[in-house]
Design a protein around this motif. Structure first.
Motif, PDB file in Angstrom:
ATOM      1  N   LEU A   8      52.661   3.504 -28.142  1.00 17.82           N
ATOM      2  CA  LEU A   8      53.305   3.056 -26.917  1.00 17.82           C
ATOM      3  C   LEU A   8      53.410   1.536 -26.992  1.00 17.82           C
ATOM      4  CD1 LEU A   8      51.657   5.146 -24.029  1.00 17.82           C
ATOM      5  CD2 LEU A   8      53.647   5.675 -25.438  1.00 17.82           C
ATOM      6  N   VAL A   9      54.613   1.039 -26.913  1.00 19.94           N
ATOM      7  CA  VAL A   9      54.848  -0.403 -27.012  1.00 19.94           C
ATOM      8  C   VAL A   9      55.291  -0.909 -25.634  1.00 19.94           C
ATOM      9  CG1 VAL A   9      56.123  -2.241 -28.155  1.00 19.94           C
ATOM     10  CG2 VAL A   9      55.536  -0.150 -29.414  1.00 19.94           C
ATOM     11  N   TYR A  10      54.414  -1.693 -25.011  1.00 14.65           N
ATOM     12  CA  TYR A  10      54.745  -2.309 -23.728  1.00 14.65           C
ATOM     13  C   TYR A  10      55.510  -3.594 -24.005  1.00 14.65           C
ATOM     14  CZ  TYR A  10      51.791   0.874 -21.044  1.00 14.65           C
ATOM     15  OH  TYR A  10      51.262   1.986 -20.430  1.00 14.65           O
ATOM     16  N   PRO A  11      56.746  -3.700 -23.526  1.00 16.90           N
ATOM     17  CA  PRO A  11      57.585  -4.854 -23.882  1.00 16.90           C
ATOM     18  C   PRO A  11      57.279  -6.083 -23.042  1.00 16.90           C
ATOM     19  CG  PRO A  11      58.799  -3.377 -22.449  1.00 16.90           C
ATOM     20  CD  PRO A  11      57.464  -2.720 -22.696  1.00 16.90           C
ATOM     21  N   ASN A  12      57.535  -7.236 -23.632  1.00 14.52           N
ATOM     22  CA  ASN A  12      57.549  -8.506 -22.907  1.00 14.52           C
ATOM     23  C   ASN A  12      56.242  -8.787 -22.170  1.00 14.52           C
ATOM     24  OD1 ASN A  12      58.639 -10.924 -22.134  1.00 14.52           O
ATOM     25  ND2 ASN A  12      60.247 -10.072 -20.839  1.00 14.52           N
ATOM     26  N   THR A  13      55.134  -8.666 -22.869  1.00 15.44           N
ATOM     27  CA  THR A  13      53.828  -8.853 -22.237  1.00 15.44           C
ATOM     28  C   THR A  13      53.179 -10.200 -22.543  1.00 15.44           C
ATOM     29  OG1 THR A  13      52.709  -7.783 -24.107  1.00 15.44           O
ATOM     30  CG2 THR A  13      53.331  -6.379 -22.241  1.00 15.44           C
ATOM     31  N   ALA A  14      53.850 -11.085 -23.283  1.00 14.15           N
ATOM     32  CA  ALA A  14      53.183 -12.323 -23.704  1.00 14.15           C
ATOM     33  C   ALA A  14      52.829 -13.219 -22.525  1.00 14.15           C
ATOM     34  CB  ALA A  14      54.063 -13.083 -24.698  1.00 14.15           C
ATOM     35  N   GLY A  15      53.624 -13.199 -21.459  1.00 17.62           N
ATOM     36  CA  GLY A  15      53.394 -14.084 -20.325  1.00 17.62           C
ATOM     37  C   GLY A  15      52.401 -13.525 -19.330  1.00 17.62           C
ATOM     38  N   TYR A  16      51.147 -13.903 -19.442  1.00 16.48           N
ATOM     39  CA  TYR A  16      50.055 -13.550 -18.531  1.00 16.48           C
ATOM     40  C   TYR A  16      49.564 -12.110 -18.650  1.00 16.48           C
ATOM     41  CZ  TYR A  16      50.644 -17.975 -16.071  1.00 16.48           C
ATOM     42  OH  TYR A  16      50.717 -19.310 -15.757  1.00 16.48           O
ATOM     43  N   GLN A  17      50.273 -11.235 -19.367  1.00 14.00           N
ATOM     44  CA  GLN A  17      49.890  -9.826 -19.356  1.00 14.00           C
ATOM     45  C   GLN A  17      48.826  -9.477 -20.384  1.00 14.00           C
ATOM     46  OE1 GLN A  17      50.809  -7.809 -17.077  1.00 14.00           O
ATOM     47  NE2 GLN A  17      52.274  -9.183 -16.140  1.00 14.00           N
ATOM     48  N   MET A  18      48.983  -9.971 -21.605  1.00 16.15           N
ATOM     49  CA  MET A  18      48.225  -9.374 -22.709  1.00 16.15           C
ATOM     50  C   MET A  18      46.819  -9.901 -22.895  1.00 16.15           C
ATOM     51  SD  MET A  18      49.988 -11.025 -26.152  1.00 16.15           S
ATOM     52  CE  MET A  18      51.499 -10.125 -26.010  1.00 16.15           C
ATOM     53  N   ASP A  19      46.450 -11.015 -22.278  1.00 13.64           N
ATOM     54  CA  ASP A  19      45.089 -11.462 -22.579  1.00 13.64           C
ATOM     55  C   ASP A  19      44.351 -12.171 -21.451  1.00 13.64           C
ATOM     56  OD1 ASP A  19      46.063 -14.064 -22.501  1.00 13.64           O
ATOM     57  OD2 ASP A  19      45.987 -14.374 -24.656  1.00 13.64           O
ATOM     58  N   SER A  20      44.963 -12.313 -20.282  1.00  9.95           N
ATOM     59  CA  SER A  20      44.273 -13.095 -19.254  1.00  9.95           C
ATOM     60  C   SER A  20      43.017 -12.404 -18.742  1.00  9.95           C
ATOM     61  CB  SER A  20      45.218 -13.406 -18.090  1.00  9.95           C
ATOM     62  OG  SER A  20      45.593 -12.240 -17.410  1.00  9.95           O
ATOM     63  N   ASN A  21      42.950 -11.087 -18.822  1.00 11.53           N
ATOM     64  CA  ASN A  21      41.780 -10.350 -18.324  1.00 11.53           C
ATOM     65  C   ASN A  21      41.061  -9.551 -19.403  1.00 11.53           C
ATOM     66  OD1 ASN A  21      42.021 -11.250 -15.755  1.00 11.53           O
ATOM     67  ND2 ASN A  21      42.717  -9.346 -14.860  1.00 11.53           N
ATOM     68  N   GLU A  22      41.383  -9.775 -20.663  1.00 15.55           N
ATOM     69  CA  GLU A  22      40.785  -8.950 -21.709  1.00 15.55           C
ATOM     70  C   GLU A  22      39.264  -9.097 -21.761  1.00 15.55           C
ATOM     71  OE1 GLU A  22      44.075  -8.020 -25.122  1.00 15.55           O
ATOM     72  OE2 GLU A  22      42.856  -9.815 -25.372  1.00 15.55           O
ATOM     73  N   SER A  23      38.623  -7.982 -22.081  1.00  9.51           N
ATOM     74  CA  SER A  23      37.165  -7.953 -22.183  1.00  9.51           C
ATOM     75  C   SER A  23      36.787  -6.892 -23.220  1.00  9.51           C
ATOM     76  CB  SER A  23      36.544  -7.583 -20.832  1.00  9.51           C
ATOM     77  OG  SER A  23      35.184  -7.218 -20.977  1.00  9.51           O
ATOM     78  N   PRO A  24      35.746  -7.157 -24.039  1.00 12.47           N
ATOM     79  CA  PRO A  24      35.303  -6.145 -25.016  1.00 12.47           C
ATOM     80  C   PRO A  24      34.423  -5.080 -24.365  1.00 12.47           C
ATOM     81  CG  PRO A  24      34.020  -8.148 -25.276  1.00 12.47           C
ATOM     82  CD  PRO A  24      35.042  -8.443 -24.215  1.00 12.47           C
TER      83      PRO A  24
END
Length: 459
Positions: A414-430
């Motif tokens: 599943l490829v979520y498009p156009n996520t570079a702006g604030y989507q892909m890493d602002s809340n990431e957690s391991p």
């Protein structure tokens, strides 16, 4: 097992040939196999094109302007590398962000330091590197004046940040009275401080309020110059919308969406949705700001030119439009009454909107071994929500029942498009000891993508 089709509105992202070329290249399944989990891919050529579009808008208006990439929009090092290579500045708000910008070759003179109540260490390094510091309070100004570092090449360079009167509930910026006090202190400080102008940031994407407040700051600059201060630039921050979806799709979605279109009949306040269609976006939004008139016949661009005022911009999301996407691998599918539940190998922590009482609405593209899945007129769509691989019941990447062209199967992407702006890493957690998805930079060489890992160190 088949499900009875639930007719949910479709909301595809706008077509993007560069992203489609990656989806059709056969590279994504190889990368998924190599990394053994979700990943993000980044398109630096798109960042360069977006920056060039903003520069063109400034040039068309005859405005002397400076563009600063708002680093908080995405942590990847490649964007800072592109800033250094193309002469774009960077907007930072922490010592770590400042060090990374400097370490990737961006000169201090091209860095704007924002954020509230900056630490003494951040102020010290910013002053030593001749960064432009957006002073948020009288207390911060006092600390700069009384703790200026020895050995700095010049006096600290500052902007005074205004609290927008229309957003008086914001915790950022100074009131008009506080600005008057700050100006008097700058005059008293003489050569100990270099007051270069004013800044603000407005929530939302409306054009007219941004242009009106910018015009007010030009008046502030003119008054400050009569006091002997430099005051020759203003920063209007970011707030340049991104257009993700076609207008017909967006308005049809808003009109049709209802609790039954979401897993567990979840409800959303549509006011919390990002405006995924914007009639004026990116560099065109800047054009609209510059051509807006105030009380008289003069546009903002006219006033900037006539007063010799430099315009500073701090776009983040708008520079990352179509510059990256997020890729997850399907691990399993459950059939429920009228729809399915797809579970992928990542979590909603890597798709930020779900953690802000909202939803990332542009729908993912289903990619199988033979490429992008396409619909079959003889077969109905397969509606399914998308869940993460954690033990949290609320861990859904997409609550909405996406009308997939076929039933996803384990191993599909599943490829979520156009996520570079604030989507892909602002809340990431391991969470669950799951590794953070790596970022893969895709460079174009002879018309085909070549990949490399982004050099941002893992936390």
């Amino acid at each position: 097992m088949a499900v009875t089709e639930v007719r949910t509105p479709s909301l595809p992202a706008l077509p993007d040939p560069a992203t489609d070329a990656v989806l059709d290249s056969g590279l994504l399944p190889e990368l998924s196999y190599a990394f053994g989990g979700p990943f993000h891919f980044l398109l630096p050529d798109r960042f360069d094109a977006n920056a060039a579009a903003f520069r063109t808008a400034l040039a068309e208006a005859g405005v002397d302007g400076r563009i600063h990439y708002a680093k908080k929009a995405n942590k990847a090092a490649v964007w800072i590398e592109r800033c250094a290579a193309t002469g774009i500045g960077v907007d930072v708000a922490s010592l770590g962000e400042l060090r990374e910008a400097l370490g990737n070759g961006v000169r201090g003179e091209r860095i704007v330091v924002t954020g509230p109540a900056k630490s003494d260490d951040l102020l010290r390094v910013a002053a030593l590197q001749a960064c432009l510091i957006a002073v948020d309070s009288l207390d911060e100004l006092a600390r700069l004046l009384h703790r200026a570092p020895h050995g700095a090449p010049r006096a600290p360079r500052i902007l005074l940040r205004l609290l927008p009167p229309a957003q008086a509930g914001s915790r950022f910026g100074m009131t008009g009275a506080e600005l008057d006090t700050a100006l008097a202190r700058c005059v008293e400080a003489g050569d100990a401080i270099r007051m270069e102008g004013f800044s603000f940031h407005l929530a939302g994407y409306a054009v007219q309020p941004r242009a009106a407040l910018a015009a007010h700051l030009i008046d502030r600059c003119l008054a400050a110059r009569t006091m002997g201060l430099q005051a020759d630039r203003i920063s209007i921050g970011g707030g340049f919308a991104v257009d993700y979806c076609a207008p017909a799709d967006w308005y049809a979605f808003l009109a049709a969406q209802q609790p039954g279109h979401y897993h567990a009949d979840k409800t959303f306040d549509t006011a919390d949705f990002y405006p995924y269609h914007s009639p004026v976006a990116g560099a065109d939004a800047l054009r609209a700001v510059l051509t807006t008139t105030g009380d008289g016949p003069h546009t903002l661009a006219d006033r900037l030119r006539d007063t010799g005022t430099v315009l500073l911009l701090e776009p983040g999301r708008a520079l990352l439009d179509r510059a990256g996407a997020s890729v997850f691998r399907v691990q399993g599918v459950k059939d429920r009454a009228g729809y399915g539940i797809v579970t992928v190998d990542g979590t909603s922590l890597s798709l930020s909107e779900q953690w802000f009482n909202s939803e990332y609405l542009p729908q993912p593209v289903l990619v199988g071994p033979d490429g992008r899945a396409t619909g079959d007129a003889a077969s109905p769509a397969y509606p399914a929500c998308v869940g993460g691989a954690t033990c949290l019941d609320a861990d859904l990447l997409t609550w909405r029942k996406i009308p997939f062209p076929r039933r996803p199967t384990p191993g599909d992407l599943l490829v979520y498009p156009n996520t570079a702006g604030y989507q892909m890493d602002s809340n990431e957690s391991p969470f669950h000891e799951l590794p953070l998805p790596p970022k893969v930079v895709l460079d174009r060489t002879d018309g085909r993508p070549r990949w490399r890992l982004d050099r941002h160190p893992a936390p």
